[in-house]
Every structure is written in C-alpha cells, then in structure tokens.
Design a protein around this motif. Structure first.
Motif, mmCIF file in Angstrom:
data_model
loop_
_atom_site.group_PDB
_atom_site.id
_atom_site.type_symbol
_atom_site.label_atom_id
_atom_site.label_comp_id
_atom_site.label_asym_id
_atom_site.label_seq_id
_atom_site.Cartn_x
_atom_site.Cartn_y
_atom_site.Cartn_z
ATOM 1 N N ILE A 1 0.807 -1.218 0.000
ATOM 2 C CA ILE A 1 0.000 0.000 0.000
ATOM 3 C C ILE A 1 0.842 1.271 0.000
ATOM 4 O O ILE A 1 0.305 2.368 -0.203
ATOM 5 N N GLN A 2 2.141 1.133 0.195
ATOM 6 C CA GLN A 2 2.995 2.322 0.216
ATOM 7 C C GLN A 2 4.436 1.914 -0.040
ATOM 8 O O GLN A 2 4.861 0.827 0.348
ATOM 9 N N THR A 3 5.185 2.799 -0.713
ATOM 10 C CA THR A 3 6.601 2.571 -0.970
ATOM 11 C C THR A 3 7.373 3.852 -0.671
ATOM 12 O O THR A 3 6.919 4.941 -1.020
ATOM 13 N N HIS A 4 8.523 3.703 -0.034
ATOM 14 C CA HIS A 4 9.383 4.852 0.248
ATOM 15 C C HIS A 4 10.777 4.567 -0.287
ATOM 16 O O HIS A 4 11.366 3.534 0.019
ATOM 17 N N ARG A 5 11.303 5.495 -1.072
ATOM 18 C CA ARG A 5 12.650 5.372 -1.626
ATOM 19 C C ARG A 5 13.450 6.616 -1.287
ATOM 20 O O ARG A 5 12.898 7.706 -1.208
ATOM 21 N N GLY A 6 14.745 6.441 -1.135
ATOM 22 C CA GLY A 6 15.603 7.570 -0.816
ATOM 23 C C GLY A 6 16.921 7.149 -0.198
ATOM 24 O O GLY A 6 17.925 7.833 -0.336
ATOM 25 N N HIS A 7 16.939 5.998 0.492
ATOM 26 C CA HIS A 7 18.192 5.489 1.054
ATOM 27 C C HIS A 7 19.093 4.960 -0.054
ATOM 28 O O HIS A 7 18.615 4.489 -1.091
#
Length: 318
Positions: free
Chosen positions: A248-254
């Motif tokens: 339901i959600q994805t976080h990218r940045g690392h």
C-alpha cells in the motif's frame, strides 16, 4: 535499542556481547540544580526537570554481560501499574536467552533445556519480540524457524508453545502485531509471513506471505495504529496491508540497506536508519477512502557527520 519510560533508561544491545543501560546523569543534574541561584525551587516542575535532564545528558548506568557472542535482539516486559515489574530478555548469536531485572540491573537467569544446555535453538538467534496480550515471546533463528515460549519470571517455566515453520532460509526478524494479534516474520528467503492465533488459542498457522520482494528482509516493524506491516527491503521501504499483504505504500531515498524502522504514532511518521549513515523520516500510511486524491509524502532526510552535516527534502507519490 529500547527506551524504558518507567525507569527513564535506554537499553542498547551491542555486537561486543554486552547490553548497555543508559540513564540520566543524576550527579550532573544535582550539580546543575545547586549551581543555579534558587536551588531546587527552579526545577520544581516536571517541565523544568525535563530541561534539567536534557542539559545533564546520559551516562552508562550498567553493563549486562552474559553473552559470549554478539547480542542480536532485546525484548522488554513491563507492567505499567508496577514500577518494580520491568524485565528484559536478550538473545544472541551464542543461542542464549538471558532474563534481566531492569529495576535492579541484574541477571535473573539463563534458559537451559532439560539436558542443561543453554542453547535455545539449533543455530544463532537473530531477533526476539514479546506479545503482552498472550504473555509469550518469540525468537527467530538462522535454523529457519521461529520459536514461541510462554513468559515467566522463572526461566525454568519458559515452556515451548509452538514452532513456526515455512521459511526456506534464515529468519532474520520477528515482531508481534498487537493491532491484528498476529506474529510477523521476515527472512533471507525474501519472504514476509504472517501467523495468526487460532480460536483455540493453542497454536498458530500461517495466514499469508509475500514472495515477490526479490530482496532479503533487512528491517521490520508494524504501524501501532492500523497494523500495517513496514519492511525494509535493502534500500527500499514497503508498507503492506496486514490481512492480505497487499503493498500500500513505498518509500525510496536510502542509498544502502535499511537496518532499523520505528513508528512514531504521536507524529504519524515512520523513522528509518540505514547503512548509508542517514536517518529518514516519512509520513505514515493512513487509510483513505476510495476516490480520494493522491497526495504527496514528505521525506526529511538527514545524513553526514557532526563535521559535515547534510539535510535535504525529497518528495514522492503515495
């Protein structure tokens, strides 16, 4: 790492085989009170005491050292109605389970099987979690299993309740989802699995699993408000609906593996730490009825060292 609010101490597990108890430096606090005109009157309120604590800083109160190899996990068992009932279970690569009295800062006991062996699994123990509603704790192992035992202040009464089987490689993480009343495990076989409590309360069964992650699970926690499962998959953070395991959600940045995750319900945020030497703060998942517009999520990204700090704001879609 855990913060014990009842005792105002920070519990830190270390690769040097020790568990460290950090607390406010009471001597420095006393000196600070005495050094200010007006003495204790200035620090009479709770708010002023909090300021004094921040100024005085933390100091190491105790070192708990009964493990022979790196400490891989810690779980806290406390009773909010009784300040004296505050215990810690530590596990390690040495396969030991140690019970500590946090109020005394002392060892209560080390688990042994009927033959007197201190090994609680076939291979290294990798993680541990406690389920308050069931008064049980679970620990994962490199032997591809998750063991569940009844908790007691007497380590001789740590009865084995169930063994969760199904992973095909080392089980690296296990957590208790208090919202959904289920265990969640993550493995180097690139799967997440959820295990529900059966109606008869005597055993558990696998509900569903995620097999399309394509990456080992490097961090795992859950949303304490809605039960969403938050997993670190190398440098990506994915959030899953707990019943269906739908993403339901994805976080990218690392830029490197995510090694720790934390939900801060008061601020509706997730916090992640990574081997890229950064701490990132993300907006937590919140249920939105069908038809509502997609919104942006802010990512606050901190990196660098004390000499060369870095800070940037990134944005991505929910």
């Amino acid at each position: 790492m855990l913060f014990v609010e009842q005792l105002d101490i920070l519990v830190v597990a270390s690769e040097d085989c020790n568990v460290y108890l950090w607390g406010f430096d009471e001597n420095a606090m006393d000196e600070l009170r005495l050094s200010v005109p007006g003495g204790n009157d200035m620090f009479a309120t709770m708010e002023d005491d909090a300021v004094t604590n921040r100024v005085a800083g933390f100091t190491c109160k105790k070192v708990l050292n009964k493990h022979s190899l790196c400490v891989t996990g810690i779980a806290m068992i406390c009773d909010v109605s009784d300040d004296n009932y505050c215990y810690l279970i530590s596990c390690g690569a040495d396969r030991r389970l140690c019970l500590w009295d946090l109020h005394q800062g002392s060892l209560v006991g080390i688990y042994c099987d009927e033959a007197g062996n201190e090994a609680a699994s076939e291979e290294s123990i990798t993680d541990i979690a406690y389920a308050p509603s069931r008064k049980e704790f679970a620990y994962s192992s490199a032997d591809r299993l998750v063991y569940i035992r009844k908790f007691s202040k007497n380590v001789e009464e740590w009865t084995l309740v169930h063994v969760l089987q199904g992973h095909e490689s080392e089980v690296s993480h296990v957590i208790w989802n208090s919202v959904c009343q289920m265990w969640v495990s993550g493995s180097d076989d690139c799967t997440l699995r959820t295990w529900s409590v059966k109606p008869n309360y005597n055993y558990l069964d696998m509900v569903t699993s995620v097999t399309d992650t394509q990456c080992p699970i490097t961090a795992l926690t859950c949303d304490v408000l809605n039960g969403s499962i938050i997993a670190g998959l190398q440098d990506v953070i994915r959030v899953y609906e707990p019943e269906t395991m739908k993403q339901i959600q994805t976080h990218r940045g690392h830029r490197d593996s995510v090694r720790g995750l934390l939900h801060v319900p008061e601020r509706q945020q997730y916090i992640s730490i990574s081997w890229d030497s950064s701490i990132s703060i993300w907006n937590a998942y919140s249920y939105k009825p069908t038809g509502t517009e997609v919104r942006w999520v802010r990512l606050f990204f901190l990196s660098g060292t004390g000499r060369d700090p870095g800070c940037s704001v990134l944005w991505e879609w929910v």
